[in-house]
Design a protein around this motif. Structure first.
Motif, PDB file in Angstrom:
ATOM      1  N   ALA A  48       7.471  28.386  19.475  1.00 53.34           N
ATOM      2  CA  ALA A  48       7.230  29.768  19.918  1.00 53.34           C
ATOM      3  C   ALA A  48       5.870  30.262  19.454  1.00 53.34           C
ATOM      4  N   LEU A  49       5.513  29.940  18.213  1.00 50.16           N
ATOM      5  CA  LEU A  49       4.222  30.359  17.680  1.00 50.16           C
ATOM      6  C   LEU A  49       3.081  29.709  18.453  1.00 50.16           C
ATOM      7  N   VAL A  50       3.188  28.405  18.713  1.00 48.96           N
ATOM      8  CA  VAL A  50       2.120  27.712  19.435  1.00 48.96           C
ATOM      9  C   VAL A  50       1.957  28.291  20.838  1.00 48.96           C
ATOM     10  N   LEU A  51       3.079  28.540  21.512  1.00 43.31           N
ATOM     11  CA  LEU A  51       2.999  29.088  22.866  1.00 43.31           C
ATOM     12  C   LEU A  51       2.427  30.506  22.844  1.00 43.31           C
ATOM     13  N   TRP A  52       2.838  31.290  21.875  1.00 40.20           N
ATOM     14  CA  TRP A  52       2.326  32.659  21.742  1.00 40.20           C
ATOM     15  C   TRP A  52       0.818  32.650  21.513  1.00 40.20           C
ATOM     16  N   ARG A  53       0.350  31.791  20.599  1.00 40.71           N
ATOM     17  CA  ARG A  53      -1.077  31.716  20.306  1.00 40.71           C
ATOM     18  C   ARG A  53      -1.861  31.136  21.480  1.00 40.71           C
TER      19      ARG A  53
END
Length: 293
Positions: A191-196
């Motif tokens: 989720a963090l990678v996709l958000w960033r």
């Protein structure tokens, strides 16, 4: 199969940038010495039939969504298992030692158990009603601190309204509290990678446990992912400190009984090989087996 990282020049040669993946971050959290054995020493491990079955089931589910909608049914899904196994065997011939050839009756029963897991998937959702944006999506981003994150997401669904759902298949049973935290760690990483990468916060993280036909849905929020980002930065800094010093300490637990490297662990009377130094090239790639359970 491993992922590819951006390269950077060093003198007359080129090397890959070390990166952090959810599996390798999980290794370090579980036991720094396990991380060293896998990433620095690159010691071989013997995959289990259950791990390989998970890989084959994941492959079948990925191929399922490449079929026309009308063919996304249990019968066609089961037909994808043998080609998936044969392709994996071509990539990693050493996996052939798990069975006594193609006529081994245990191979037949093993494929049947994979079929059972696929049947369970169809009880959890109807793939004919879905059109994922991506399956087995490689994601990668660099945080402001310079940490490179990399991983593979089983499936990305995007609703007509633009809301994003990340889906991860698990071929085991729904875990207890500790196992659930480990699974959510992986999903928060994605989720963090996709958000960033996209600037869009995933609306839902969905874990599908095929062995017992259960699903776990989770909704992350921005504050939580910011805290998680700080956690990953802290893990990476701890890895770098250990890498410079060679001090990867064991963290004994019940999981030691399932570790291929237990005979080399000083916590169990063993002696690790001499420390070879921080690895170059890549210090964070994931294998096909890492991307199952």
């Amino acid at each position: 199969m491993t992922d590819t990282a951006p390269t950077e020049a060093t003198g007359d040669s080129t090397r890959r940038r070390p990166a952090l993946s959810p599996s390798r971050a999980g290794d370090f959290k579980q036991c720094p010495l396990l991380y060293r054995f896998r990433v620095v020493d690159r010691l071989p491990e013997t995959p289990t039939r259950a791990q390989v079955r998970g890989t084959v089931v994941h492959s079948a589910l990925e191929r399922l969504f490449a079929l026309p909608v009308s063919e996304r049914d249990p019968a066609h899904a089961r037909e994808l298992l043998t080609p998936g196994w044969e392709e994996l065997l071509t990539q990693q011939p050493e996996l052939g030692t798990l069975f006594d050839g193609p006529d081994d009756p245990e191979l037949t029963s093993w494929l049947e158990s994979a079929s059972t897991l696929l049947d369970s998937y169809f009880e959890l959702e109807d793939p004919r009603r879905l059109e994922p944006e991506a399956c087995e999506l490689k994601v990668e981003t660099e945080l402001d601190t310079g940490v490179l994150l990399r991983g593979f997401i089983d499936r990305v669904d995007v609703a007509p309204t633009g809301e994003i759902r990340l889906v991860d298949y698990k071929t085991g049973a729904a875990p207890r509290e500790v196992g659930e935290a480990k699974a959510l760690f992986q999903m928060k990483f994605y989720a963090l990678v996709l958000w960033r990468t996209r600037g869009e916060l995933p609306r839902q993280l969905l874990l599908m446990y095929l062995a017992d036909k259960q699903s776990l849905a989770y909704t992350p929020d921005e504050a939580e992912l910011r805290r998680f980002e700080r956690t990953l930065n802290a893990i990476w800094q701890a890895i770098l400190r250990a890498g410079r010093s060679g001090d990867f300490r064991p963290n004994p637990s019940k999981l030691c009984n399932y570790c291929d490297h237990k005979p080399l662990c000083p916590a169990h009377g063993g002696t690790p090989p001499p420390y070879p130094g921080w690895p170059e090239p890549d210090a964070g790639s994931e294998s096909v087996l890492d991307r199952t359970d």
